[in-house]
Design a protein around this motif. Structure first.
Motif, PDB file in Angstrom:
ATOM      1  N   GLN A   1       5.163   9.006 -13.604  1.00  0.00           N
ATOM      2  CA  GLN A   1       5.734   7.660 -13.477  1.00  0.00           C
ATOM      3  C   GLN A   1       5.278   6.768 -14.631  1.00  0.00           C
ATOM      4  N   LEU A   2       4.005   6.907 -14.996  1.00  0.00           N
ATOM      5  CA  LEU A   2       3.481   6.104 -16.112  1.00  0.00           C
ATOM      6  C   LEU A   2       4.234   6.426 -17.399  1.00  0.00           C
ATOM      7  N   ASN A   3       4.460   7.712 -17.609  1.00  0.00           N
ATOM      8  CA  ASN A   3       5.165   8.157 -18.809  1.00  0.00           C
ATOM      9  C   ASN A   3       6.554   7.525 -18.906  1.00  0.00           C
ATOM     10  N   LEU A   4       7.234   7.556 -17.781  1.00  0.00           N
ATOM     11  CA  LEU A   4       8.592   7.008 -17.725  1.00  0.00           C
ATOM     12  C   LEU A   4       8.571   5.498 -17.992  1.00  0.00           C
ATOM     13  N   PHE A   5       7.687   4.818 -17.286  1.00  0.00           N
ATOM     14  CA  PHE A   5       7.580   3.352 -17.359  1.00  0.00           C
ATOM     15  C   PHE A   5       7.157   2.902 -18.762  1.00  0.00           C
ATOM     16  N   LEU A   6       6.094   3.525 -19.279  1.00  0.00           N
ATOM     17  CA  LEU A   6       5.591   3.110 -20.598  1.00  0.00           C
ATOM     18  C   LEU A   6       6.575   3.490 -21.707  1.00  0.00           C
ATOM     19  N   GLY A   7       7.301   4.590 -21.480  1.00  0.00           N
ATOM     20  CA  GLY A   7       8.323   4.991 -22.459  1.00  0.00           C
ATOM     21  C   GLY A   7       9.374   3.891 -22.583  1.00  0.00           C
ATOM     22  N   ALA A   8       9.770   3.321 -21.440  1.00  0.00           N
ATOM     23  CA  ALA A   8      10.782   2.250 -21.459  1.00  0.00           C
ATOM     24  C   ALA A   8      10.230   1.002 -22.158  1.00  0.00           C
ATOM     25  N   ILE A   9       8.969   0.686 -21.892  1.00  0.00           N
ATOM     26  CA  ILE A   9       8.373  -0.500 -22.551  1.00  0.00           C
ATOM     27  C   ILE A   9       8.344  -0.278 -24.058  1.00  0.00           C
TER      28      ILE A   9
ATOM     29  N   PRO B   1       0.840  -1.198   0.000  1.00  0.00           N
ATOM     30  CA  PRO B   1       0.000   0.000   0.000  1.00  0.00           C
ATOM     31  C   PRO B   1       0.878   1.253   0.000  1.00  0.00           C
ATOM     32  N   VAL B   2       0.604   2.197  -0.890  1.00  0.00           N
ATOM     33  CA  VAL B   2       1.487   3.361  -0.969  1.00  0.00           C
ATOM     34  C   VAL B   2       0.873   4.640  -0.433  1.00  0.00           C
ATOM     35  N   GLY B   3      -0.433   4.659  -0.210  1.00  0.00           N
ATOM     36  CA  GLY B   3      -1.073   5.900   0.241  1.00  0.00           C
ATOM     37  C   GLY B   3      -0.741   7.017  -0.719  1.00  0.00           C
ATOM     38  N   LYS B   4      -0.293   8.133  -0.183  1.00  0.00           N
ATOM     39  CA  LYS B   4       0.004   9.268  -1.062  1.00  0.00           C
ATOM     40  C   LYS B   4       1.478   9.313  -1.470  1.00  0.00           C
ATOM     41  N   GLY B   5       2.305   8.522  -0.781  1.00  0.00           N
ATOM     42  CA  GLY B   5       3.746   8.580  -1.047  1.00  0.00           C
ATOM     43  C   GLY B   5       4.108   7.933  -2.369  1.00  0.00           C
ATOM     44  N   SER B   6       5.014   8.553  -3.132  1.00  0.00           N
ATOM     45  CA  SER B   6       5.369   7.941  -4.403  1.00  0.00           C
ATOM     46  C   SER B   6       6.873   7.731  -4.530  1.00  0.00           C
ATOM     47  N   GLN B   7       7.626   8.070  -3.473  1.00  0.00           N
ATOM     48  CA  GLN B   7       9.081   7.914  -3.513  1.00  0.00           C
ATOM     49  C   GLN B   7       9.470   6.451  -3.716  1.00  0.00           C
ATOM     50  N   GLU B   8       8.729   5.579  -3.016  1.00  0.00           N
ATOM     51  CA  GLU B   8       8.993   4.146  -3.102  1.00  0.00           C
ATOM     52  C   GLU B   8       8.809   3.659  -4.548  1.00  0.00           C
ATOM     53  N   ILE B   9       7.790   4.193  -5.212  1.00  0.00           N
ATOM     54  CA  ILE B   9       7.529   3.799  -6.608  1.00  0.00           C
ATOM     55  C   ILE B   9       8.655   4.317  -7.502  1.00  0.00           C
ATOM     56  N   ASP B  10       9.079   5.576  -7.270  1.00  0.00           N
ATOM     57  CA  ASP B  10      10.181   6.140  -8.080  1.00  0.00           C
ATOM     58  C   ASP B  10      11.423   5.256  -7.985  1.00  0.00           C
TER      59      ASP B  10
ATOM     60  N   ASN C   1      10.872 -22.840 -13.855  1.00  0.00           N
ATOM     61  CA  ASN C   1      10.309 -21.641 -13.229  1.00  0.00           C
ATOM     62  C   ASN C   1      11.420 -20.883 -12.505  1.00  0.00           C
ATOM     63  N   ALA C   2      11.437 -19.571 -12.658  1.00  0.00           N
ATOM     64  CA  ALA C   2      12.431 -18.764 -11.928  1.00  0.00           C
ATOM     65  C   ALA C   2      11.710 -17.513 -11.417  1.00  0.00           C
ATOM     66  N   TYR C   3      12.052 -17.101 -10.215  1.00  0.00           N
ATOM     67  CA  TYR C   3      11.321 -15.981  -9.612  1.00  0.00           C
ATOM     68  C   TYR C   3      12.252 -14.849  -9.199  1.00  0.00           C
ATOM     69  N   ASN C   4      11.798 -13.625  -9.427  1.00  0.00           N
ATOM     70  CA  ASN C   4      12.499 -12.459  -8.890  1.00  0.00           C
ATOM     71  C   ASN C   4      12.172 -12.347  -7.398  1.00  0.00           C
ATOM     72  N   PRO C   5      13.038 -11.694  -6.606  1.00  0.00           N
ATOM     73  CA  PRO C   5      12.744 -11.551  -5.167  1.00  0.00           C
ATOM     74  C   PRO C   5      11.420 -10.814  -4.937  1.00  0.00           C
ATOM     75  N   LYS C   6      10.748 -11.210  -3.846  1.00  0.00           N
ATOM     76  CA  LYS C   6       9.467 -10.566  -3.514  1.00  0.00           C
ATOM     77  C   LYS C   6       9.664  -9.273  -2.740  1.00  0.00           C
ATOM     78  N   ASP C   7      10.885  -9.086  -2.268  1.00  0.00           N
ATOM     79  CA  ASP C   7      11.158  -7.944  -1.418  1.00  0.00           C
ATOM     80  C   ASP C   7      11.713  -6.790  -2.251  1.00  0.00           C
ATOM     81  N   LEU C   8      11.149  -5.588  -2.065  1.00  0.00           N
ATOM     82  CA  LEU C   8      11.548  -4.432  -2.877  1.00  0.00           C
ATOM     83  C   LEU C   8      13.037  -4.115  -2.728  1.00  0.00           C
ATOM     84  N   ILE C   9      13.519  -4.158  -1.505  1.00  0.00           N
ATOM     85  CA  ILE C   9      14.926  -3.786  -1.268  1.00  0.00           C
ATOM     86  C   ILE C   9      15.860  -4.818  -1.901  1.00  0.00           C
TER      87      ILE C   9
END
Ligand code: SF4
Length: 479
Positions: free
Chosen positions: A233-241, A183-192, A450-458
């Motif tokens: 953030q969408l612009n940046l992300f979709l631009g990369a895709i 859950p991010v609430g209003k903060g977006s630093q974590e997403i950046d 099957n191969a998985y990326n870590p579930k933890d953000l850090i």
């Protein structure tokens, strides 16, 4: 109920355990194999003189004739005998899926088609060897027939893949959630911060795929709720895709926009600009009381408004609904489907509520699974779909699912190709981002790694170089 296994039967414990869990989902491995002095029932498995006996010590038993079966065939027969012991002798309710406990029953049917069995032979095998109910068999046949048009040949699967990208953020966490979601609430630093690493992975994998001349058939952005990202953030992300992954012949690009509180016109227009063809807007239920009860903040009117907006902008739309939400019965399902019927989304996914250990609903005991009404609700949903021109195109099962039923995706004109490829595992899917799973298919024998990326953000950020390198190295060997 505690169930024990006689010492001589221990070698078959894992096979027996799989079947008993259909009837007693809470049974733990320890309770099955542990101290038989404390058990209410002790199971005994005995094989002699071409006879298999599965029974309760000093109680009822099922006896099957067997003649030197292969190990896998012996497992199947033991499962069948345990299943019949529980349903025929001990009075437990039969499962519509019989002894088929896997997540992807359609994969078994595809194997039969590959082996050259005809429809009649497949139906008979499923009903006799696995005790699958007739209407489930019919559904499996219908779905696999349709899917075969989309399954790649072994040659095609060598140079065609799909991509899944995870955005594991939501504005708040729903009480029934069992997905990776922060859950991010209003903060977006974590997403950046997250996007910084994710874009590195998109670039690394995209460049490697393009270099190896591998086609990307479909792209799927899921989560979480990817539309939690703000415009920048969408612009940046979709631009990369767009730069690294989207190809001229990419057939489908889906973006999950599950929660209406995360969508607005500007975001949808941006998605359209970047080539997204399909979005998922998920009511779960169209009954306000249910939404309030399970802590969803949107209303049915919000769903309708955002659906109309997305339709106007020109997306194909999927809607998810869940059968088995607390307090809901046949009446509520009828209402939800009636409301969805007015909107006519291209795809509709009917889920059965699966309560994993992490979901809060399970803890607060507010949930009433309405097990006895589950079959009626599923039957109604199925009839409604048929009457409204929705055809099933993929199906999967989960553990501890309401009514022991299944999740089914329906379509009117166009099925979602990504869902078929992901479910049937005949195409490599590269999973990018936190917690994303990659399925690396070997088209020579359709085996899978099957191969998985870590579930933890850090951890994901810390290990990003190594994650990219592993994927790039693998792509080079496949390309
Ligand atoms: S919107 Fe979906 S992913 Fe997000 S918290 Fe709710 S159920 Fe989980």
């Amino acid at each position: 109920m505690k169930i024990g296994l006689s010492p001589a039967s221990h070698q078959h414990a894992s096979t027996v355990f799989e079947i008993i869990r259909i009837f007693l989902p809470e049974l733990s491995w320890h309770e099955l194999t542990g101290d038989i002095q404390e058990a209410h029932l002790v199971l005994e498995i005995d094989i002699k003189e071409e006879q298999l006996m599965v029974g309760i010590v000093e109680g009822p038993a099922i006896v099957e004739q067997i003649k030197e079966p292969e190990p896998n065939e012996l497992k199947r027969i033991i499962k069948l005998a345990v299943y019949r012991l529980f349903t025929e002798k001990l009075g437990f309710k039969a499962s519509p899926w019989g002894t088929l406990i896997g997540i992807r029953p359609t994969k078994i049917v595809h194997r039969y088609w590959d082996q050259g069995l005809n429809q009649e032979e497949i139906e008979k095998t499923l009903q006799t060897n696995y005790l699958v109910e007739r209407d489930k068999v019919r559904k499996l046949i219908e779905i696999t027939k349709l899917q075969r048009k989309f399954l790649l040949s072994s040659k095609g699967a060598k140079n065609t893949v799909s991509i899944y990208i995870s955005i594991p953020f939501c504005p708040t966490r729903c009480s029934y959630c069992s997905f990776p979601s922060f859950p991010v609430g209003k903060g977006s630093q974590e997403i950046d911060n997250y996007l910084k690493y994710l874009i590195q992975e998109i670039k690394g994998v995209g460049e490697a795929l393009n270099e190896a001349r591998i086609n990307i058939q479909t792209l799927y952005v899921g989560g979480g709720t990817p539309t939690t990202l703000n415009l920048e953030q969408l612009n940046l992300f979709l631009g990369a895709i767009k730069e690294y992954l989207l190809q001229e012949n990419t057939a489908e690009f889906t973006f999950e926009a599950g929660r209406p509180d995360t969508i607005n016109e500007e975001k949808l227009l941006l998605l359209k600009k970047y080539g997204i063809s399909r979005v998922s807007i998920n009511p779960q239920s169209m009954c306000q009381e249910t939404l309030t009860r399970i802590g969803i903040l949107h209303s049915p009117d919000d769903i309708i408004a955002k659906f109309m907006l997305a339709k106007e902008i020109g997306f194909d739309i999927n809607m998810d609904l869940i059968i088995g939400l607390p307090g809901e019965g046949p009446e509520e399902i009828r209402h939800t489907l009636k409301e969805i019927g007015k909107l006519k989304p291209e795809n509709l996914t009917v889920h059965a509520l699966a309560l994993k250990r992490t979901a809060k609903l399970r803890e607060n005991k507010a949930v009433s699974l309405l097990e006895n009404q589950a079959a009626e609700m599923f039957a109604f949903a199925e009839e409604w779909c048929a009457a409204n021109d929705y055809k099933p195109y993929y199906l999967y099962r989960q553990k501890q699912i309401v009514g022991n039923q299944e999740n089914v995706g329906y379509f009117r004109e166009k099925p979602c190709i990504y869902n078929i490829q992901m479910m049937e595992e005949r195409q490599t899917i590269w999973g990018l981002g936190v917690g994303a799973g990659s399925k690396i298919v070997n088209p020579d024998d359709w085996t899978l790694i099957n191969a998985y990326n870590p579930k933890d953000l850090i951890l994901y950020g810390q290990r990003i170089e190594e994650i990219i390198k592993a994927k790039v190295d693998k792509i080079k060997t496949l390309g």
